[in-house]
Design an enzyme around this catalytic site. Structure first.
Site, PDB file in Angstrom:
ATOM      1  N   TYR A  65       0.882  -1.167   0.000  1.00 47.09           N
ATOM      2  CA  TYR A  65       0.000   0.000   0.000  1.00 47.09           C
ATOM      3  C   TYR A  65       0.915   1.210   0.000  1.00 47.09           C
ATOM      4  CZ  TYR A  65      -4.084   2.793   1.375  1.00 47.09           C
ATOM      5  OH  TYR A  65      -5.110   3.700   1.421  1.00 47.09           O
ATOM      6  N   TYR A 133       1.183   5.197   6.999  1.00 51.06           N
ATOM      7  CA  TYR A 133       1.988   4.474   5.996  1.00 51.06           C
ATOM      8  C   TYR A 133       3.370   4.140   6.551  1.00 51.06           C
ATOM      9  CZ  TYR A 133       5.136   3.837   2.000  1.00 51.06           C
ATOM     10  OH  TYR A 133       6.109   3.352   1.151  1.00 51.06           O
TER      11      TYR A 133
END
Ligand SMILES: NC(=O)c1ccc[n+]([C@@H]2O[C@H](COP(=O)([O-])OP(=O)(O)OC[C@H]3O[C@@H](n4cnc5c(N)ncnc54)[C@H](OP(=O)(O)O)[C@@H]3O)[C@@H](O)[C@H]2O)c1
Length: 309
Positions: A65, A133
């Site tokens: 991702y 993230y």
């Protein structure tokens, strides 16, 4: 054989072309074999062995991702892909006695938190990720190392290349569309061409002649663990864009003027703070593989020349 996971992404596409060009035996998969589904991963490996008699002795994971801002509102998916997914692939690699290459990021280092001294980060520096993230990538590294002792984790940064959405091609498009663009001048890092990183991954695989992860590494073979790889040198996004502009004008890739203006990160509010300094020290990979690492300026020029062809 090598199993390349995430073969349709920016780095994965570059790597699959390079594997093919160099005649390496590999299979590539992307979303169709979901890394968050351990049974699907195992079924693919078993099928390769049962149907084609091929043993997987390398797994290279380029899937993940990568939408840094979007991750702030989508933490669960981000963590499934960047923590559980690499954990599953690492566990399978260990079960197969295969070596595992996983990609991580300079963003595991957030705001510099040691002495305040800014120097390129070493592999064993303390991590300090900011945001969903970056934290997921750091936790993914930890999960990988928990699940196999046979992993090479390559931290890289500021990737651009021919495939997928990336900074250089976006900037070229904006420079064609606008007369002025503003670019942040208070974040330092190392722009890295996916082609150079893919070439280094090939060299890493080539350096390790032993087919299974259980064989003790000889002296000239890189040891498992974390490696940093970026193009050499560092810059700010603003200076990077100025270099793109001047080189693109020189090569005729850009036929009109565009003023590139510096601005601060505060003028570009985003959901997550980017590190102001995330330069990585490349010496471990340089010395253990005996490779020459091109500077970001050299690679940018080679990339733009390729774009022109
Ligand atoms: N890009 C950078 O500047 C940068 C910097 C530092 C480190 N890295 C790291 O380098 C690696 C490669 O980055 P990249 O920019 O090449 O990534 P990318 O272009 O986003 O490629 C990731 C690939 O993984 C696929 N994927 C998504 N979910 C999946 C799933 N559940 N199972 C299997 N595949 C799935 C994606 O498909 P969809 O496109 O359909 O989602 C995509 O093809 C990542 O680990 C990234 O964190 C990147």
């Amino acid at each position: 054989m090598i199993w390349l996971i995430g073969n349709k992404g920016m780095l994965g596409t570059e790597l699959s072309l390079l594997f093919a060009e160099r005649g390496l035996d590999f299979a590539g998969t992307d979303r169709e074999i979901d890394i968050t589904d351990p049974a699907a991963l195992e079924a693919f490996a078993n099928a390769k062995e049962a149907e084609e008699g091929k043993r997987i002795n390398w797994l290279v994971n380029c899937a993940g991702y990568t939408a840094v801002d979007k991750a702030e509102d989508d933490a669960e998916t981000c963590r499934r892909l960047n923590v559980d997914g690499p954990g599953n692939t690492a566990a399978l690699a260990y079960k197969l006695h295969a070596r595992f290459i996983h990609l991580s990021t300079d963003y595991v280092f957030g705001t510099y938190n040691r002495t305040g001294e800014k120097r390129p980060y070493l592999e064993d520096d303390v991590t300090n990720p900011i945001g969903v993230y970056a934290t997921s990538k750091r936790d993914g590294e930890v999960r990988v190392m928990e699940n196999t002792p046979c992993a090479y984790i390559i931290r890289t940064a500021w990737l651009y290349g021919k495939y997928g959405n990336n900074f250089v091609t976006t900037m070229l498009r904006l420079m064609r569309e606008r007369d002025t663009i503003s670019v942040v001048n208070d974040q330092r890092g190392s722009p890295t061409w996916t082609h150079d990183l893919a070439d280094t991954i090939c060299k890493m695989i080539d350096a390790v002649k032993h087919p299974t992860c259980l064989a003790p590494p000889p002296h000239n073979v890189p040891f498992f663990g974390i490696y940093h790889y970026t193009n050499d040198g560092d810059t700010t996004w603003f200076d990077f864009v100025r270099a793109i502009y001047h080189k693109a004008r020189e090569l005729g890739l850009l036929t009109k003027d565009c003023e590139v203006k510096p601005c601060s990160s505060e003028e570009y509010p985003s959901k997550v703070t980017r590190p102001d300094y995330s330069v990585l020290d490349n010496d471990r990979i340089r010395n253990e593989l005996g490779i020459l690492i091109p500077t970001w300026e050299e690679s940018l020029e080679r990339f733009l020349k390729e774009l022109k062809q």
